[in-house]
Design an enzyme around this catalytic site. Structure first.
Site, PDB file in Angstrom:
ATOM      1  N   GLY A 121     -28.518  -1.533 -23.713  1.00  0.00           N
ATOM      2  CA  GLY A 121     -28.159  -0.242 -23.127  1.00  0.00           C
ATOM      3  C   GLY A 121     -28.251  -0.256 -21.604  1.00  0.00           C
ATOM      4  N   SER A 132     -40.454   0.676 -28.267  1.00  0.00           N
ATOM      5  CA  SER A 132     -40.347   1.709 -27.237  1.00  0.00           C
ATOM      6  C   SER A 132     -40.078   1.029 -25.900  1.00  0.00           C
ATOM      7  CB  SER A 132     -41.631   2.538 -27.169  1.00  0.00           C
ATOM      8  OG  SER A 132     -42.713   1.701 -26.825  1.00  0.00           O
ATOM      9  N   VAL A 133     -38.995   0.238 -25.874  1.00  0.00           N
ATOM     10  CA  VAL A 133     -38.641  -0.491 -24.647  1.00  0.00           C
ATOM     11  C   VAL A 133     -38.308   0.495 -23.534  1.00  0.00           C
ATOM     12  CG1 VAL A 133     -36.962  -2.080 -23.620  1.00  0.00           C
ATOM     13  CG2 VAL A 133     -37.902  -2.555 -25.889  1.00  0.00           C
ATOM     14  N   GLY A 134     -37.582   1.546 -23.882  1.00  0.00           N
ATOM     15  CA  GLY A 134     -37.269   2.568 -22.879  1.00  0.00           C
ATOM     16  C   GLY A 134     -36.155   2.168 -21.941  1.00  0.00           C
ATOM     17  N   LEU A 135     -35.132   1.515 -22.515  1.00  0.00           N
ATOM     18  CA  LEU A 135     -33.911   1.196 -21.761  1.00  0.00           C
ATOM     19  C   LEU A 135     -34.150   0.373 -20.493  1.00  0.00           C
ATOM     20  CD1 LEU A 135     -31.875   4.532 -22.102  1.00  0.00           C
ATOM     21  CD2 LEU A 135     -31.375   2.347 -23.202  1.00  0.00           C
ATOM     22  N   ASN A 190     -24.413   5.866 -25.873  1.00  0.00           N
ATOM     23  CA  ASN A 190     -25.747   5.943 -26.470  1.00  0.00           C
ATOM     24  C   ASN A 190     -26.318   7.331 -26.240  1.00  0.00           C
ATOM     25  OD1 ASN A 190     -28.386   5.633 -27.247  1.00  0.00           O
ATOM     26  ND2 ASN A 190     -28.781   3.795 -26.045  1.00  0.00           N
ATOM     27  N   CYS A 214     -30.911   7.278 -28.040  1.00  0.00           N
ATOM     28  CA  CYS A 214     -32.113   6.491 -27.762  1.00  0.00           C
ATOM     29  C   CYS A 214     -33.350   7.389 -27.822  1.00  0.00           C
ATOM     30  CB  CYS A 214     -32.047   5.829 -26.389  1.00  0.00           C
ATOM     31  SG  CYS A 214     -33.558   4.930 -26.005  1.00  0.00           S
ATOM     32  N   GLY A 251     -35.041  -2.248 -38.689  1.00  0.00           N
ATOM     33  CA  GLY A 251     -35.345  -3.306 -39.644  1.00  0.00           C
ATOM     34  C   GLY A 251     -35.043  -2.870 -41.067  1.00  0.00           C
ATOM     35  N   GLY A 280     -29.045  -6.149 -36.026  1.00  0.00           N
ATOM     36  CA  GLY A 280     -29.966  -5.807 -34.942  1.00  0.00           C
ATOM     37  C   GLY A 280     -31.263  -6.570 -35.023  1.00  0.00           C
TER      38      GLY A 280
END
Lengths: 253, 302
Positions: free
Chosen positions: B46, B70-73, B125, B128, B215, B263
């Site tokens: 993203g 929770s990468v947070g873009l 997106n 998210c 997953g 994914g």
């Protein structure tokens, strides 16, 4: 590169809840560097789903064998510890290892399971001492004795070696060293980094962070790296690390 | 002769298997494992207008047959993507889809404009769950989905895919709003909002407290949503959510997906998308299907 289905050679308990596993892979043994890790699928099913990143403990290039040491931390490592024979799906070697710098007086400083990746470092250095800190039971000390000049051991309960923390021993002799390589619990590494910094000793640390893909695509294993202007940005422990120059790493309070 | 080609709202793919945004970086890492030209398409991480550092670690927690993130873009921004990342992907004979996220409708529009026709499609997106502003906030109400889709579409020179959030009461009405506003296709599902707690420290495992579940655990939810949406809309659907095998991919196609995306399972088996393409071919061969349309949406539902 690809993941490889490797023959399991042994998987045995070497201390309470701590296991050493060896598997055969000529490719990985040939390519592996001290401080790199492998990414293991502990079983064939979907639970646990993710691979487990575990640092390489021993590389035997002549027999094509790679060994790891791991502590049972959760379901993944619990499952892994039950494996007695057969095959295991391994990706690796991954990440950047420790830079082996010759002609310097070096020390490896490890805490608990963090001692595991330091053995190969010590084996590849001609002038190296080892500082190994454990909570109560020790393991692989004799392996370090084969490759190091001096080996200092501490346990928190004093059952083996000095009673206390390994950083107390390092502090006594830090002035003897040019380079320190360290891996272990965050609190310990932070202390090691501080000791090195105040004595102008170069220091390399291996960061542990929860990982997903292990190859740099998923961005979950973020660690803070300092910039020259005092700012910071995230790097990936798996691909940019796990080994970093201690000067770069920003420890969260 | 098997024909795996599919047209996703103007985007032509040589096969229906793509990679899901956020699980694949910008493709470089996986190019060491196989030739990316084999993929139906690559959907990149993203992008935002400006670079983003993302959330604090830990950003991942494993859960039963799944994971929370929770990468947070975290991303280098749309301009750095065009300059430093896209040229690498262009070496491969596979369409590149840019996933874009913003804080405001204007930001989405600006990104679509900057990307122009340098990518083959844009995935909007609006789903998210890991950012405070924008993201899923745009994707959970029909009028805001309509509004953002309509606006971005005007700036979009390539097919526009709208990625839907499963964190809604009725995904069908959201899908219909996107279609009505001019979306060329839909992709679903993004992650389900979830949480995990470390019972020893009594703290959430994720530094961000909550994160997106993905997953195999989410697959039944995703299949159900694809099935419901496919019955309601007339635009193509890219189905995703927990695909780990060709059987899963076929399940999504039977439910009504025109294409699928892999994914989380990329993390487990880097070669998964390629193995899934091969598996779909064998399934088609065995069942004497010549085209994907021979079994797409052909679930024997009551």
């Amino acid at each position: 590169m690809k993941n490889e289905i490797c023959e399991l050679i042994y998987n045995r308990e070497i201390a309470k809840s701590t296991f050493e596993m060896a598997f055969r892979s000529e490719n990985m043994a040939a390519a592996a560097l001290p401080g790199q890790f492998v990414h293991l699928k502990v079983n064939e099913g979907l639970y646990p789903l993710l691979r487990r990143p575990i640092s390489i403990h021993r590389i035997d290039k002549s027999s094509g064998v790679v060994a790891i040491i791991y502590h049972i931390m959760g379901q993944g490592t619990e499952e892994l510890s039950k494996k007695q024979s057969g095959y295991i799906d391994v990706m690796g070697p991954l990440g950047n290892g420790f830079p082996i710098i010759e002609g310097k007086k070096c020390a490896v400083v490890g805490g608990g399971i963090g001692t595991a990746p330091l053995l190969e470092v010590a084996k590849n250095l001609s002038d190296c001492d080892a500082y190994l800190g454990f909570r109560n039971c020790t393991y692989k000390v004799e392996e370090f004795e084969k490759s190091c000049n001096k080996v200092y051991v501490t346990t928190e309960d004093g059952s083996v070696g000095y009673k206390g923390y390994i950083t107390e021993q390092l502090e006594k002799y830090i002035s003897e060293y040019d380079i320190v390589y360290t891996c272990g619990p965050k609190v310990m590494m932070k202390k090691v980094v501080d000791i090195c910094a105040s004595n102008n000793v170069e220091c390399y640390i291996s960061i542990e962070e929860r990982m997903g893909c292990g190859i740099g695509a998923c961005l979950v294993c973020a660690c803070k790296i300092k910039e020259e202007n005092g700012d910071w940005h995230y790097k990936k422990a798996c691909k940019d690390g796990p080994v970093f120059n201690a000067k770069e790493v920003l420890f969260d309070a | 002769m098997l024909n795996l080609e599919v047209n996703i709202g103007g985007l032509r793919l040589k096969n229906p298997v793509m990679t899901a945004s956020g699980t694949y970086g910008f493709g470089k890492e996986y190019s060491e494992y196989y030739d990316l030209s084999q993929l139906g398409a690559v959907v990149v991480k993203g992008l935002t207008l400006k670079p983003r550092e993302g959330n604090k670690a830990p950003r991942i927690a494993e859960t039963p047959a799944g994971m929370l993130n929770s990468v947070g873009l975290q991303n280098p921004g749309v301009e750095a993507f065009l300059e430093h990342e896209l040229p690498f992907l262009r070496k491969y004979n596979t369409p590149v889809i840019a996933n874009i996220a913003g804080n405001t409708v204007e930001e989405y529009c600006q990104m679509a404009e900057k990307l122009g026709s340098q990518v083959d499609a844009i995935e909007l997106n609006i789903s998210c769950p890991n950012v405070k502003e924008g993201g899923v906030a745009f994707g959970t109400k029909c009028d805001s989905v309509y509004n953002i889709t309509k606006n971005v579409k005007q700036f979009c020179k390539v097919p526009l895919i709208v990625k839907l959030s499963p964190n809604v009461t009725d995904i069908v009405e959201i899908a219909l709003s996107a279609e009505e506003a001019g979306a060329d296709s839909l992709s679903l599902i993004n992650t389900l909002l979830g949480m995990a707690i470390d019972i020893n420290s009594r703290k959430p495992i994720l530094a961000n407290v909550v994160g997106g579940l993905s997953g195999p655990a989410v697959k039944p939810v995703a299949v159900r949503m694809v099935y419901q949406v496919a019955k309601a809309v007339n635009i193509p659907i890219i189905g995703m959510g927990g695909i780990s095998s060709w059987q899963d991919a076929v399940e999504f196609i039977l439910a009504g997906a025109d294409a699928v995306a892999v994914g989380t399972y990329n993390f487990v088996n880097p070669a998964a998308p390629i193995e899934i393409i091969e598996g779909i071919k064998k399934y088609m061969d065995k069942n004497c299907y010549k085209n994907l349309s021979d079994f797409k949406g052909k679930i024997q539902a009551c």
